[in-house]
Structure formats: C-alpha cells, structure tokens
Scaffold this motif. Structure first.
Motif, PDB file in Angstrom:
ATOM      1  N   MET A  37      12.363  -1.478  -3.744  1.00 55.93           N
ATOM      2  CA  MET A  37      12.098  -2.600  -2.850  1.00 55.93           C
ATOM      3  C   MET A  37      11.667  -3.869  -3.603  1.00 55.93           C
ATOM      4  SD  MET A  37      12.567  -1.268   0.156  1.00 55.93           S
ATOM      5  CE  MET A  37      13.234   0.372   0.329  1.00 55.93           C
ATOM      6  N   LYS A  38      11.956  -3.942  -4.893  1.00 57.02           N
ATOM      7  CA  LYS A  38      11.389  -5.027  -5.702  1.00 57.02           C
ATOM      8  C   LYS A  38      11.836  -6.418  -5.239  1.00 57.02           C
ATOM      9  CE  LYS A  38      14.841  -4.104  -9.317  1.00 57.02           C
ATOM     10  NZ  LYS A  38      14.980  -3.678 -10.740  1.00 57.02           N
ATOM     11  N   SER A  39      13.088  -6.535  -4.757  1.00 59.90           N
ATOM     12  CA  SER A  39      13.539  -7.867  -4.325  1.00 59.90           C
ATOM     13  C   SER A  39      12.802  -8.314  -3.068  1.00 59.90           C
ATOM     14  CB  SER A  39      15.052  -7.859  -4.076  1.00 59.90           C
ATOM     15  OG  SER A  39      15.397  -6.908  -3.080  1.00 59.90           O
ATOM     16  N   GLU A  40      12.632  -7.389  -2.085  1.00 65.99           N
ATOM     17  CA  GLU A  40      11.902  -7.725  -0.854  1.00 65.99           C
ATOM     18  C   GLU A  40      10.418  -7.941  -1.136  1.00 65.99           C
ATOM     19  OE1 GLU A  40      15.699  -6.057   0.270  1.00 65.99           O
ATOM     20  OE2 GLU A  40      14.117  -5.263  -1.026  1.00 65.99           O
ATOM     21  N   ILE A  41       9.867  -7.162  -2.074  1.00 66.48           N
ATOM     22  CA  ILE A  41       8.457  -7.346  -2.452  1.00 66.48           C
ATOM     23  C   ILE A  41       8.284  -8.724  -3.091  1.00 66.48           C
ATOM     24  CG2 ILE A  41       6.617  -6.539  -3.994  1.00 66.48           C
ATOM     25  CD1 ILE A  41       7.668  -3.690  -3.604  1.00 66.48           C
ATOM     26  N   ALA A  42       9.233  -9.107  -3.932  1.00 68.49           N
ATOM     27  CA  ALA A  42       9.141 -10.391  -4.626  1.00 68.49           C
ATOM     28  C   ALA A  42       9.184 -11.559  -3.646  1.00 68.49           C
ATOM     29  CB  ALA A  42      10.276 -10.513  -5.647  1.00 68.49           C
ATOM     30  N   GLU A  43       9.981 -11.436  -2.588  1.00 70.34           N
ATOM     31  CA  GLU A  43      10.095 -12.540  -1.622  1.00 70.34           C
ATOM     32  C   GLU A  43       9.041 -12.481  -0.529  1.00 70.34           C
ATOM     33  OE1 GLU A  43      13.315 -11.514   1.741  1.00 70.34           O
ATOM     34  OE2 GLU A  43      14.160 -11.401  -0.293  1.00 70.34           O
ATOM     35  N   GLY A  44       8.210 -11.423  -0.535  1.00 71.87           N
ATOM     36  CA  GLY A  44       7.130 -11.322   0.441  1.00 71.87           C
ATOM     37  C   GLY A  44       7.522 -10.673   1.750  1.00 71.87           C
ATOM     38  N   ALA A  45       8.739 -10.138   1.834  1.00 72.13           N
ATOM     39  CA  ALA A  45       9.182  -9.484   3.069  1.00 72.13           C
ATOM     40  C   ALA A  45       8.593  -8.088   3.206  1.00 72.13           C
ATOM     41  CB  ALA A  45      10.703  -9.412   3.111  1.00 72.13           C
ATOM     42  N   ILE A  46       8.216  -7.502   2.084  1.00 68.43           N
ATOM     43  CA  ILE A  46       7.608  -6.161   2.084  1.00 68.43           C
ATOM     44  C   ILE A  46       6.339  -6.202   1.249  1.00 68.43           C
ATOM     45  CG2 ILE A  46       7.867  -3.788   1.230  1.00 68.43           C
ATOM     46  CD1 ILE A  46      10.771  -3.871   1.982  1.00 68.43           C
ATOM     47  N   LYS A  47       5.312  -5.570   1.773  1.00 70.53           N
ATOM     48  CA  LYS A  47       4.046  -5.450   1.038  1.00 70.53           C
ATOM     49  C   LYS A  47       3.760  -3.968   0.820  1.00 70.53           C
ATOM     50  CE  LYS A  47      -0.903  -6.433   1.337  1.00 70.53           C
ATOM     51  NZ  LYS A  47      -2.000  -6.955   2.208  1.00 70.53           N
ATOM     52  N   LEU A  48       3.487  -3.609  -0.402  1.00 71.98           N
ATOM     53  CA  LEU A  48       3.240  -2.208  -0.774  1.00 71.98           C
ATOM     54  C   LEU A  48       1.783  -2.064  -1.208  1.00 71.98           C
ATOM     55  CD1 LEU A  48       4.828   0.458  -1.115  1.00 71.98           C
ATOM     56  CD2 LEU A  48       5.250  -0.202  -3.483  1.00 71.98           C
ATOM     57  N   SER A  49       1.097  -1.038  -0.673  1.00 74.32           N
ATOM     58  CA  SER A  49      -0.307  -0.817  -1.042  1.00 74.32           C
ATOM     59  C   SER A  49      -0.590   0.678  -1.122  1.00 74.32           C
ATOM     60  CB  SER A  49      -1.259  -1.482  -0.042  1.00 74.32           C
ATOM     61  OG  SER A  49      -1.038  -0.980   1.265  1.00 74.32           O
ATOM     62  N   GLN A  50      -1.642   1.015  -1.866  1.00 70.62           N
ATOM     63  CA  GLN A  50      -2.005   2.419  -2.084  1.00 70.62           C
ATOM     64  C   GLN A  50      -3.519   2.531  -2.094  1.00 70.62           C
ATOM     65  OE1 GLN A  50      -0.393   4.093  -5.689  1.00 70.62           O
ATOM     66  NE2 GLN A  50      -1.842   5.765  -5.727  1.00 70.62           N
ATOM     67  N   ALA A  51      -4.063   3.516  -1.331  1.00 66.16           N
ATOM     68  CA  ALA A  51      -5.516   3.734  -1.293  1.00 66.16           C
ATOM     69  C   ALA A  51      -5.807   5.086  -0.663  1.00 66.16           C
ATOM     70  CB  ALA A  51      -6.212   2.636  -0.495  1.00 66.16           C
ATOM     71  N   LYS A  52      -6.801   5.810  -1.235  1.00 71.46           N
ATOM     72  CA  LYS A  52      -7.294   7.081  -0.687  1.00 71.46           C
ATOM     73  C   LYS A  52      -6.170   8.090  -0.442  1.00 71.46           C
ATOM     74  CE  LYS A  52     -11.318   4.952   1.505  1.00 71.46           C
ATOM     75  NZ  LYS A  52     -12.074   4.714   2.760  1.00 71.46           N
ATOM     76  N   GLY A  53      -5.255   8.187  -1.396  1.00 69.99           N
ATOM     77  CA  GLY A  53      -4.181   9.169  -1.282  1.00 69.99           C
ATOM     78  C   GLY A  53      -3.089   8.777  -0.309  1.00 69.99           C
ATOM     79  N   ARG A  54      -3.112   7.538   0.169  1.00 73.02           N
ATOM     80  CA  ARG A  54      -2.098   7.061   1.111  1.00 73.02           C
ATOM     81  C   ARG A  54      -1.272   5.940   0.482  1.00 73.02           C
ATOM     82  NH1 ARG A  54      -4.767   6.518   7.140  1.00 73.02           N
ATOM     83  NH2 ARG A  54      -5.601   8.632   7.313  1.00 73.02           N
ATOM     84  N   ILE A  55      -0.038   5.843   0.934  1.00 66.52           N
ATOM     85  CA  ILE A  55       0.812   4.714   0.566  1.00 66.52           C
ATOM     86  C   ILE A  55       1.240   4.020   1.864  1.00 66.52           C
ATOM     87  CG2 ILE A  55       3.034   4.010  -0.397  1.00 66.52           C
ATOM     88  CD1 ILE A  55       2.817   6.270  -2.400  1.00 66.52           C
ATOM     89  N   GLN A  56       1.120   2.704   1.871  1.00 66.21           N
ATOM     90  CA  GLN A  56       1.500   1.944   3.065  1.00 66.21           C
ATOM     91  C   GLN A  56       2.551   0.905   2.690  1.00 66.21           C
ATOM     92  OE1 GLN A  56      -1.647   0.762   5.729  1.00 66.21           O
ATOM     93  NE2 GLN A  56      -0.613  -1.159   6.263  1.00 66.21           N
TER      94      GLN A  56
END
Length: 271
Positions: A117-136
């Motif tokens: 998803m690097k292209s969408e992440i770069a343009e801000g269309a997708i946000k990826l986060s990780q915390a407490k054993g979860r990925i969002q």
C-alpha cells in the motif's frame, strides 16, 4: 566339794555361750537384712534409672520421628513447589516464545501491508498503525467509493485486491471491517436506499467484506462487518478536511481469544 563347785558354773557358761551365739546370729541376720535392703534399694534405684532412661529414649524416639515426619512433609512441599516452578518456567518460556513468534508474524504482516500500500500511504489515502498486538488500516472513503455511494469503485477494487493478498495470509487474527461517516446525512438521492448514515456505513463495510472474500481470498469466518455511522469521528466535522477524515473504512486485525483460536485450530485439523 570342789567338784560340785566346778560343776556349778557350767550352766552359766552354757547360758553365756547361748546368749553370745544368739547375739551373733541376730547380728549376722541383721547385717544380712541390711545388706539385702541396701541391695534391694540399689536394685530399685537401678530399675528407676533404667525406666527413666527408657522414657527418655522413647521421648527422644518420638521427637525424632516427629522431626523426620516434619522434614519429609517439608521435603514433599519443596519438591511440589520445585515441580510447580519448573512447570511455570516452561509455560512462561513457551509463552515468551509464542509472543516472540506473534510479534514476528505481526511485523511481517505490517511490513507486507506497507509494501503493498506504499503509494496510497504516501498520498495519505491510507493510514497504517500498529499497537498492542493489533494492526489498523484506515482507508479514506474516496479511495474505495464514489461520492455518497456504497459500491466499490474501480480504483477501490484494485486497492482491495492488494489488501486482500496480505490479509489472506493472516491465519491468527480476526479481521474487523468497519464503516464510518461524517455527520452529514446521505444525499436526498440516496436516502431511499440509505435513510441514515448507519445504513450507509454498514453497507460499505459489508461490500468491502464481500469483495475481500470473493476477490481477495480472505476467509469469511475471519471477517466481521460493522457500521458505526457518524458516532466515532477521528476529527472535527467543522471543516471539509475533518469530514473527509471521518468518512473512512477501518480494517482492524485483532488477536483471537485463546478459546476461539483453539476452536479454529481444531476445525483446521479436522479437515
């Protein structure tokens, strides 16, 4: 005459001898009795001492037995505690290994999502986060849907195929897909189909889940579809930018509960 006198003291002599003999006998008898009493007293004392020693020995034996029993109980307790500690150590070691393996798998999934998803992440269309054993994964609505619509756009289909390629490899997480909107009600044109943002958010989530199953290869039993409407904003709805952030699809990878994980493993093994 002299002869008669000589015979006269004979009885007296006999009497004296008898008395002396009787006295000697009595003396000897008394002495023997005293010795017997002394011997008897010594024997009694010896018996008392022997009895006392026997009592002391019995008491010492019982005390030793009690100490031995206490030591055996303590030894059994320590052995049990040692065994329990050993078991807990093994369980802890296994838990640590499982957690390390879990973190390694989580990192691999996160890195894979970043790459796909690097292209969408770069343009801000997708946000990826990780915390407490979860990925969002947060996807703004415009990357998946046309404005005010619940049908997935062509671009959205291409994005979801790449997303599904990663999610299909995840076999130890529940995947919750939830739809969110801003506080603006659906347009008048859409209100016949989606009277409120509840219906619109649910429909979008369901369509994403169906697409991931049918075209992304993600198992349906791992996915959950949910709609929250406008109730969980991540930004203020006072600006167009804030409303755009609130219109989104969230894909949340959640660690499964142990009981559910065991049930799923049993189901896989029985195939």
């Amino acid at each position: 005459m002299q002869a008669e006198r000589g015979r006269a003291w004979v009885p007296w002599l006999v009497t004296v001898l008898v008395v002396l003999l009787a006295g000697g006998v009595l003396y000897l008898a008394h002495r023997g009795s005293a010795q017997s009493q002394a011997q008897a007293e010594e024997a009694r004392k010896a018996a008392d001492e022997a009895t006392a020693r026997a009592r002391d020995a019995e008491a010492a034996r019982k005390q030793a037995e009690e100490k031995l029993a206490a030591l055996e109980t303590e030894h059994a307790k320590l052995s049990s505690e040692k065994e329990q500690l050993s078991t807990e150590k093994e369980q802890l070691s296994q838990t640590v290994q499982e957690q390390e393996a879990e973190l390694a798998k989580l990192k691999d999934t996160y890195d894979d999502l970043q790459d796909k998803m690097k292209s969408e992440i770069a343009e801000g269309a997708i946000k990826l986060s990780q915390a407490k054993g979860r990925i969002q994964v947060d996807l703004v609505d415009k990357v998946l849907f046309d404005s005010g619509d619940a049908s997935i756009s062509k671009r959205g289909q291409e994005v979801l195929k790449r997303l599904g390629g990663v999610l299909a490899k995840v076999d130890d997480k529940a995947i919750q897909v939830s739809g969110h909107t801003d506080d603006s009600p659906p347009s008048q044109k859409l209100q016949a189909t989606f009277p409120t943002n509840w219906e619109l958010s649910v429909a979008r989530a369901v369509n994403v889940v169906r697409f991931l199953e049918e075209h992304g290869g993600v198992r349906s039993r791992r996915m959950i579809a949910a709609g929250y409407g406008e109730t969980r904003p991540v930004s203020a709805n006072a600006t167009p930018q804030g409303r755009a952030r609130n219109r989104r699809i969230e894909v949340l990878l959640i660690p499964e509960l142990p009981a559910k994980k065991a049930a799923l493993k049993t189901a896989r093994d029985s195939r």
